[in-house]
Write an enzyme that holds these catalytic residues in place. Structure first.
Site, PDB file in Angstrom:
ATOM      1  CD  GLU A 225      -2.559   1.120   2.151  1.00  0.00           C
ATOM      2  OE1 GLU A 225      -3.599   2.419   2.638  1.00  0.00           O
ATOM      3  OE2 GLU A 225      -2.871  -0.349   3.296  1.00  0.00           O
ATOM      4  CE  LYS A 241      -9.143   0.303   6.004  1.00  0.00           C
ATOM      5  NZ  LYS A 241      -9.100  -1.405   6.879  1.00  0.00           N
TER       6      LYS A 241
END
Length: 429
Positions: A225, A241
């Site tokens: 990420e 997410k």
């Protein structure tokens, strides 16, 4: 600035291992490394990086001082060098224990080895210095990872379940909309942290892997990420997410009401964070709900972009956005307050950030998930967690934690007695 083409030298993990062995043999500080999608390259390695412990406030100041707001000045994607560092997640756990390693640390390198998108390696020096002879010699013989072992303790399922249930109660009461509840695996390392990182990075190929070490210990981040990328006025963040195991059909991730809601809530939080320092009207979402692979799982990934005036320092940007939205909750301040009671132990580097500020390429920082924190005493801590929404199921949330942990915890040794790839079941109590 000096730029030399070195040719095809091998994979980034193997080049890193060779340089690390050569630095150790000469009594030099260990290397630092960024492996994956950093600065448009495949890897950026500082051959030897002396690191020092710093405060969290100094982290932002050093990003600024070393060029964190730079415009790229080389069209070929050169990085040149810069300041490598990590910053821990700032909050303590319910036990109130102090940090296991310094809250932040870093160091400056005026040269790097960079692998470009075509697999070619380059030597780059901000000062124009020649490639050190010891580095050149090490690159002629890239090495595999050395042997290491990690004995992991069980993670505490009961404490995690209590945290998830209390989070659901807080959501039902209207205190928060979403929060990331985490747990930890603790272990003991037999061997060198660099060998763990080399092996794990080679096996899992994470997009935002990073390694930093010193006499305080080491940080081995296998993150997928991006937290922040800043190049001049342009800032981007790509929150993750929504998760499914790699064995599942990835198309079902976009169809999951829970996962989509989780991602969109965090996108809104990132938009809000960046808007605090961005030019009015400049915050956009150029990518929403992309399904991408990561070690052991599929993820939903979105991208938020903004224009931040050049007179806004990196310290101000970090004040607005750190800790990363995807590992906190909505609203962020209340979620962080509640998480301190729901999680038994301090997260440490996990959910913090690791990256590089370069005077010629700008600044890139990851979200330090899938990250192992090694103490100087050989202790190892791996954090895992997931976002909780109103329709979360505690058992499925625990399964998600295990899916994320398996690529790391599921391979406990890399030596002649237990080849890489042997994966015992991840246990939990």
């Amino acid at each position: 600035m000096r730029i030399e083409r070195l040719g095809v030298l091998g994979s980034p993990p193997r080049v890193l291992r060779a340089v690390a062995a050569a630095a150790e043999a000469r009594g030099l500080a260990p290397p630092a490394a960024l492996i994956g999608e950093w600065f448009g390259a495949g890897a950026v390695i500082a051959p030897s990086l002396p690191t020092t412990a710093i405060t969290s406030r100094e982290f932002g100041a050093l990003c600024d001082a070393q060029g964190g707001r730079a415009h790229p000045i080389h069209a070929d994607g050169a990085v040149g060098g810069g300041w490598f560092g990590y910053l821990s997640y700032p909050d303590e756990g319910a036990d109130g224990a102090p940090p296991r390693i310094p809250e932040a640390a870093g160091g400056w390198s005026d040269c790097v080895l960079r692998q470009d998108g075509d697999g070619q390696w380059w030597y780059e020096s901000l000062t124009g210095a020649a490639l050190p002879d010891w580095v050149e010699a090490s690159l002629r013989n890239p090495l595999p990872a050395g042997g290491y072992g990690i004995t992991w303790d069980d993670a505490d399922r009961d404490s995690h379940r209590r945290g998830v249930l209390e989070c659901l109660e807080a959501i039902a009461a209207g205190e928060i909309y979403q929060a990331c509840v985490c747990t930890q695996f603790a272990g003991a390392l037999d061997g060198a942290a660099i060998d763990f990182f080399v092996d794990a990075a080679e096996r899992t190929s994470p997009a935002r892997a990073a390694y930093l070490a010193g006499n305080w210990g080491a940080v081995a981040s296998l993150s997928p990420e991006l937290f922040l990328r800043r190049v001049g006025e342009h800032v981007t963040s790509s929150p993750i997410k929504g998760t499914l195991p790699r064995s599942a059909d990835p198309s079902t991730l976009r169809a999951s009401v829970k996962d989509v809601a989780e991602n969109i809530m965090i996108v809104d939080l990132v938009r809000n964070d960046l808007s605090r320092v961005a030019a009015t009207g400049s915050v956009t979402v150029p990518e929403l709900l992309a399904v991408r692979p990561a070690p052991g799982v599929w993820h939903l990934v979105s991208t938020v972009a903004a224009r931040v005036p050049p007179d806004v320092p990196m310290a101000a940007l970090l004040d607005a956005a750190f800790p990363p939205a995807s590992v906190t909750g909505t609203p962020k301040t209340r979620a962080r307050q509640l998480l301190r009671g729901w999680e038994q132990r301090r997260r440490g580097v996990y959910c913090g950030t690791v990256g590089l500020a370069s005077p010629v390429a700008g600044c890139e920082l990851n979200v330090a998930i899938r990250t192992v924190e090694f103490g100087a005493d050989g202790s190892a801590v791996l954090g895992v967690g997931g976002g909780i929404t109103a329709d979360s199921d505690p058992d499925r949330e625990w399964d998600e934690c295990l899916h994320k942990a398996v690529p790391i915890v599921g391979v406990t040794r890399n030596d002649d007695s237990a080849p890489t790839g042997s994966r015992p079941a991840v246990s939990a109590r």
